[in-house]
Design an enzyme around this catalytic site. Structure first.
Site, short mmCIF file in Angstrom:
data_model
loop_
_atom_site.label_atom_id
_atom_site.label_comp_id
_atom_site.label_asym_id
_atom_site.label_seq_id
_atom_site.Cartn_x
_atom_site.Cartn_y
_atom_site.Cartn_z
N ASP A 63 29.69 38.01 33.29
CA ASP A 63 30.90 37.95 34.10
C ASP A 63 30.52 37.51 35.51
O ASP A 63 29.46 37.85 36.02
CB ASP A 63 31.64 39.28 34.10
CG ASP A 63 30.73 40.49 33.95
OD1 ASP A 63 29.50 40.36 34.16
OD2 ASP A 63 31.22 41.56 33.62
N GLU A 123 37.21 41.77 36.25
CA GLU A 123 37.71 42.90 37.02
C GLU A 123 39.23 42.90 37.19
O GLU A 123 39.78 43.86 37.72
CB GLU A 123 37.06 42.91 38.42
CG GLU A 123 35.56 43.05 38.43
CD GLU A 123 35.08 44.45 38.10
OE1 GLU A 123 35.94 45.33 37.86
OE2 GLU A 123 33.86 44.66 38.07
#
Length: 362
Positions: A63, A123
């Site tokens: 990520d 997120e």
């Protein structure tokens, strides 16, 4: 050490959500010149395909987004972007994948091709789900995907995982209860939203505790607000909490139970109850067959219990077989803390583990 240089460089250019231009430029420059095909499957994402002449591939994911947190680590490589910080280790995840890319470049043969994926919005809105919808895993015949997360509190440099439950399905729970204010001397003319809220809370906690201890789940409320003055019944109560579980039937059962409690409170108190629960991410669930194949070829340590935190890697596991791991950092500040930092030499353990996974025969 290049892996440390990568982590520090990426840490300094922390960016949010899907708006990752500097991060993507850094990754592209680091991967240019390696024997792989580079392409952008969607906004804020980058993929690198290493072709070893096989009919199928495995994938590795990192990520790339940071958090909206002003950094207070005081490190010389602190974020240059005010209010943005890699406080969850995503800079380390990307550095591990870049190191894996360099190691793949030196290999003559593997039992499968390898696809490296750098994704945005872990997120925020779940970039993993959107990446699955691009079709790249079908295009490159990916049969399994792997990922890891840096994890404070576990022994440094050790890799952990567990079969089935690893990270929870989660959602936020907001409850608004509307009553009718009245002076407490004339309480019979009002509807006490504070009492109704307290009773809702009591029943919600009892609902969660009615499940067997063997079922991993969590239903907690961290905030309750009600009323305006001491001598008047409250006209409004709000509870804010979180629901987490692993099996869909448990998760959905608790959600339905909260709705049922809301209807009970309405009938008994005459109040109006509104409950909002967002969708959240699915549970990270390591499938038995893939877990057994990996465990028989690559050693790692077993977690006794799952984490109740959430991760959008779960969207990949809804799309194709996938397995997720934790890389221990030892005693460090917590994830999402404004002073989060760690011993960067531990990233080598992550790269070593991914290199071994790349050689697994699935």
């Amino acid at each position: 050490m290049q892996i440390i240089d990568d982590r520090r460089s990426l840490h300094a250019i922390a960016e949010l959500d899907r708006d990752l231009p500097e991060t993507m430029d850094y990754l592209k420059n680091a991967l240019n010149g390696l024997p792989c095909r580079l392409f952008c499957p969607m906004e804020g994402a980058l993929a690198a395909f290493f072709d070893f002449g096989q009919d199928s591939a495995i994938a590795f994911r990192a990520d790339a987004d940071a958090l909206p947190i002003p950094e207070k680590s005081g490190s010389p490589y602190a974020s240059r972007h005010p209010g943005k910080m890699h406080a969850c280790g995503h800079d380390g995840h990307m550095a591990i994948l870049l190191e894996l890319a360099r190691r793949l470049s030196g290999k003559g043969a593997l039992p499968h091709n390898v696809l490296l994926v750098f994704q945005p919005a872990e997120e925020t809105t779940g970039g993993a789900r959107d990446l699955c919808q691009t079709g790249i895993f079908e295009q490159y015949h990916v049969k399994a995907i792997f990922g890891l997360h840096l994890w404070p509190g576990l022994p440094p440099g050790e890799i952990y995982s567990r079969k089935r439950e690893l990270m929870a399905r989660s959602c936020e729970v907001d409850v608004d209860i509307w009553g009718k204010s009245a002076h407490i001397a004339k309480a019979g003319l009002g509807i006490d939203a504070l009492e109704a809220g307290a009773e809702f809370y009591r029943r919600a906690i009892a609902l969660e505790r009615s499940l067997p201890k063997s079922v991993f789940r969590l239903l907690k409320f961290g905030k309750m607000s009600s009323g305006t003055v001491r001598n008047a019944l409250s006209a409004h109560t709000r509870l804010e909490g979180s629901l987490r579980a692993f099996q869909d039937e448990v998760f959905l059962g608790l959600q339905q139970g909260l709705r049922d409690i809301g209807r009970e409170i309405e009938a008994e108190f005459g109040a109006k109850v509104e409950i909002h629960m967002n969708s959240g991410y699915p549970a990270v669930w390591n499938p038995d067959a893939l877990y057994d194949k990996v465990a028989s070829q690559v050693p790692f340590r077993e977690l006794e219990a799952p984490s109740m935190t959430a991760e959008d890697f779960s969207w990949y596991q809804k799309h194709l077989p996938g397995m997720f791991f934790f890389l221990g950092l030892g005693d460090t500040p917590a994830l999402h803390a404004d002073n989060f930092d760690f011993d960067e030499t531990l990233l080598v353990s992550g790269a070593d583990f991914f290199e071994k996974l790349a050689e697994v025969n699935l």
